[in-house]
Design an enzyme around this catalytic site. Structure first.
Site, PDB file in Angstrom:
ATOM      1  N   ARG A  79       0.688  -1.011  -0.144  1.00  0.00           N
ATOM      2  CA  ARG A  79       0.281  -0.089  -0.198  1.00  0.00           C
ATOM      3  C   ARG A  79       0.464   1.559  -0.469  1.00  0.00           C
ATOM      4  NH1 ARG A  79      -2.355  -3.718   3.051  1.00  0.00           N
ATOM      5  NH2 ARG A  79      -1.202  -3.206   4.892  1.00  0.00           N
ATOM      6  N   GLU A  97       5.612 -10.377  13.643  1.00  0.00           N
ATOM      7  CA  GLU A  97       5.120 -11.555  14.673  1.00  0.00           C
ATOM      8  C   GLU A  97       5.381 -12.843  14.825  1.00  0.00           C
ATOM      9  OE1 GLU A  97       1.800 -10.098  12.985  1.00  0.00           O
ATOM     10  OE2 GLU A  97       3.304  -9.141  13.506  1.00  0.00           O
TER      11      GLU A  97
END
Length: 182
Positions: free
Chosen positions: A65, A102
């Site tokens: 994006r 993560e």
């Protein structure tokens, strides 16, 4: 045209999707902002405003994006645009930088001739969370001899610490809005 639609802020165009990609995550979906011509114009105008008149040579956008925003900002500022992509997506010689997610590791790359030594660079992405992708992009730019003028994001998720990480690296960080929570 309703007066209230003229008063919308960038944050008002961003949709929140609960429990995506997994339970407990509040996903901030900027595609609704990109899909609205007023929202997109507002975001691009507000993101480039701090940089008008500053010496910037290139805009670097982070996949994916960041390409949308970075390309539009580069166009408006009359600058070249450079993509930082996921490993294996760029066709010519590249340098890469691994970073931690993560749930594991990832790697991004930049063409090895995309930034010239001494060029001033604006780094752009849609969302600042942990700052891992942005940090990797910064390291790539610096390895090529570029100097980071600033890092610009639509959304900051302050609880995840990305702004603190980038500012701790000596980076100027600009965001248009914040969302609390994950």
């Amino acid at each position: 045209m309703a007066k209230e639609s003229l008063m919308k802020a960038v944050k008002d165009y961003i949709r929140t999707i609960p429990d995506f990609p997994h339970e407990g995550i509040m996903f901030r979906d900027v595609t609704t902002l990109f899909g609205d011509p007023r929202g997109l114009r507002l975001a691009v105008d507000q993101m480039l405003h701090p940089y008008a008149g500053r010496r910037i040579d290139k805009v670097v956008g982070l996949e994916a994006r960041g390409f949308i925003l970075g390309g539009a900002i580069a166009h408006q500022l009359g600058l070249g645009f450079v993509p930082v992509r996921k490993k294996g997506k760029l066709p010519a010689a590249t340098i890469g930088e691994r970073y931690t997610l993560e749930y594991g590791e990832a790697e991004v790359e930049i063409h090895d001739d995309a930034i010239q030594p001494g060029e001033s660079v604006l780094l752009v992405d849609d969302l600042l969370a942990t700052g891992g992708t942005a940090e990797a992009g910064i390291k790539l730019i610096e390895r090529l001899g570029g100097q980071i003028a600033s890092c610009a994001f639509l959304v900051d998720l302050p609880e995840l610490g990305g702004r603190k990480k980038l500012e701790g690296m000596g980076m100027e960080v600009f965001t248009l809005c914040e969302f609390e929570g994950l």
